[in-house]
Motif scaffolding. Structure first.
Motif, mmCIF file in Angstrom:
data_model
loop_
_atom_site.group_PDB
_atom_site.id
_atom_site.type_symbol
_atom_site.label_atom_id
_atom_site.label_comp_id
_atom_site.label_asym_id
_atom_site.label_seq_id
_atom_site.Cartn_x
_atom_site.Cartn_y
_atom_site.Cartn_z
ATOM 1 N N SER A 43 45.977 -34.783 102.248
ATOM 2 C CA SER A 43 45.662 -34.820 103.680
ATOM 3 C C SER A 43 44.405 -35.641 103.894
ATOM 4 C CB SER A 43 45.485 -33.407 104.245
ATOM 5 O OG SER A 43 44.374 -32.773 103.656
ATOM 6 N N SER A 56 37.296 -37.385 105.170
ATOM 7 C CA SER A 56 37.442 -36.186 104.357
ATOM 8 C C SER A 56 38.865 -36.211 103.819
ATOM 9 C CB SER A 56 37.208 -34.945 105.223
ATOM 10 O OG SER A 56 37.362 -33.787 104.452
ATOM 11 N N THR A 82 41.795 -34.611 100.985
ATOM 12 C CA THR A 82 42.232 -33.620 100.010
ATOM 13 C C THR A 82 43.186 -34.315 99.059
ATOM 14 O OG1 THR A 82 42.014 -31.828 101.594
ATOM 15 C CG2 THR A 82 43.369 -31.389 99.659
ATOM 16 N N GLY A 120 34.713 -30.374 102.798
ATOM 17 C CA GLY A 120 35.938 -29.931 102.153
ATOM 18 C C GLY A 120 35.674 -28.756 101.253
ATOM 19 N N ASP A 121 36.737 -28.052 100.910
ATOM 20 C CA ASP A 121 36.643 -26.946 99.965
ATOM 21 C C ASP A 121 36.846 -27.509 98.579
ATOM 22 O OD1 ASP A 121 36.815 -24.680 98.473
ATOM 23 O OD2 ASP A 121 38.696 -23.969 99.345
ATOM 24 N N ARG A 172 45.488 -33.999 95.276
ATOM 25 C CA ARG A 172 46.088 -33.115 94.288
ATOM 26 C C ARG A 172 46.204 -33.897 92.980
ATOM 27 N NH1 ARG A 172 51.049 -32.419 96.099
ATOM 28 N NH2 ARG A 172 50.341 -30.912 97.648
ATOM 29 N N GLU A 222 43.934 -28.905 93.639
ATOM 30 C CA GLU A 222 43.584 -29.695 94.821
ATOM 31 C C GLU A 222 42.086 -29.614 95.051
ATOM 32 O OE1 GLU A 222 45.830 -28.799 98.345
ATOM 33 O OE2 GLU A 222 47.725 -29.280 97.365
ATOM 34 N N THR A 223 41.525 -30.721 95.488
ATOM 35 C CA THR A 223 40.103 -30.794 95.793
ATOM 36 C C THR A 223 39.918 -31.593 97.070
ATOM 37 O OG1 THR A 223 39.505 -30.732 93.454
ATOM 38 C CG2 THR A 223 37.856 -31.594 94.962
ATOM 39 N N SER A 224 39.022 -31.130 97.923
ATOM 40 C CA SER A 224 38.674 -31.882 99.128
ATOM 41 C C SER A 224 37.336 -32.558 98.907
ATOM 42 C CB SER A 224 38.586 -30.951 100.340
ATOM 43 O OG SER A 224 39.860 -30.424 100.639
ATOM 44 N N THR A 283 31.016 -32.080 97.064
ATOM 45 C CA THR A 283 32.200 -32.601 97.741
ATOM 46 C C THR A 283 32.064 -34.084 98.089
ATOM 47 O OG1 THR A 283 31.451 -32.049 99.974
ATOM 48 C CG2 THR A 283 32.642 -30.335 98.759
#
Length: 163
Positions: free
Chosen positions: A152, A91, A93, A160-161, A95, A101-103, A116
């Motif tokens: 991350s 997973s 994240t 992820g969000d 930028r 930012e995207t996970s 995701t």
């Protein structure tokens, strides 16, 4: 990919298990038609061609079943995804240059309803594989070259969000 056994995330495992069940059902259906067909009566060329087509279909199904079985076994042997560098099952994240930012989760099978999920052979997935937190990746998109920074890295255990 690393060349060794690749971890298999839960979403990909479930998708492969569903495909495997469907393939086994389809294989049994085709196999029954072969067992019931023919008999001792010599058939015409159309019957023989049909039987050859069913045999070819069985071979295709058997090959895909073996491929999925192997991938499921490999995923079980590989253990959990690494949290040191991006790999299948990670997973991540990221930028983008515009600050968003995207996970995402790196997988081998993309679920249509899972925004995701990024496959390991997609442009972003290929760019991320082997990278670590803080690394910058550049990859091609239909809109041109895009740059992203790995913010991350997790173990792929959660979704992820995507915002």
């Amino acid at each position: 990919m690393t060349g060794g056994p690749e971890p298999l995330d839960a979403v990909a495992r479930a998708a492969l298990e569903r495909e495997l069940a469907d393939l086994r059902t389809e294989r049994e259906t085709v196999a029954v038609t072969l067992r019931e067909g023919g008999g001792d009566q010599p058939g015409d060329r159309a019957d023989q061609a049909d039987e050859l087509q069913r045999v070819t279909e069985l071979q295709r199904l058997d090959a895909r079943i073996a491929e999925i079985d192997g991938r499921l076994r490999e995923g079980a042997v590989a253990g959990p995804p690494s949290t040191d560098e991006v790999g299948v099952g990670s997973s991540v994240t990221v930028r983008f240059a515009d600050g968003t930012e995207t996970s995402v989760q790196i997988g081998v099978v993309a679920e249509v309803l899972d925004a995701t999920m990024v496959t390991a052979d997609s442009p972003l997935g290929r760019a991320l594989l082997g990278r670590r937190t803080g690394d910058t990746v550049t990859y091609d998109t239909p809109g041109g070259r895009t740059t992203a920074v790995v913010v991350s890295l997790g173990d792929g255990g959660g979704k992820g969000d995507p915002s």
